[in-house]
Design an enzyme around this catalytic site. Sequence first.
Site, PDB file in Angstrom:
ATOM      1  CG  PHE A 182      -1.956  -0.868   0.824  1.00  0.00           C
ATOM      2  CD1 PHE A 182      -3.116  -0.312   0.765  1.00  0.00           C
ATOM      3  CD2 PHE A 182      -1.983  -2.050   2.136  1.00  0.00           C
ATOM      4  CE1 PHE A 182      -4.003  -1.639   0.439  1.00  0.00           C
ATOM      5  CE2 PHE A 182      -2.806  -3.430   2.289  1.00  0.00           C
ATOM      6  CZ  PHE A 182      -3.807  -2.786   1.135  1.00  0.00           C
ATOM      7  CG  ASP A 183       1.711   5.576  -2.566  1.00  0.00           C
ATOM      8  OD1 ASP A 183       2.252   6.234  -1.090  1.00  0.00           O
ATOM      9  OD2 ASP A 183       1.195   6.511  -3.208  1.00  0.00           O
ATOM     10  CG  LEU A 184      -0.005   3.305   3.785  1.00  0.00           C
ATOM     11  CD1 LEU A 184       0.173   2.528   5.115  1.00  0.00           C
ATOM     12  CD2 LEU A 184      -1.300   4.129   3.611  1.00  0.00           C
TER      13      LEU A 184
END
Length: 88
Positions: free
Chosen positions: A7-9
């Site tokens: 996931f790109d947080l």
Amino acid sequence: MFEYCLFDLDGTLTDPAEGITKSVQYALRRFGAEEPDLKKLEVFIGPPLKESFMEYYGFSREQTGRDGGGGSGVYRGHGRGAGSVSSG
């Protein structure tokens, strides 16, 4: 089938502004500077912390260090607590 899911947080799925600005606010308070307006602290999002503490709040290079309670170290210490869970 995939074994991992990443996931790109960094703002794509979540908004890190609240956690970042509250951690900066906490660090500034530890140095005797009060900034109640979190919007004004959004300039800290993106650039290196050391540079932002020096540019916007006049910290010396020593005051920005990670060791010995410098601004970056205080920020990171707070970020591991309450500040890191605030992501919009």
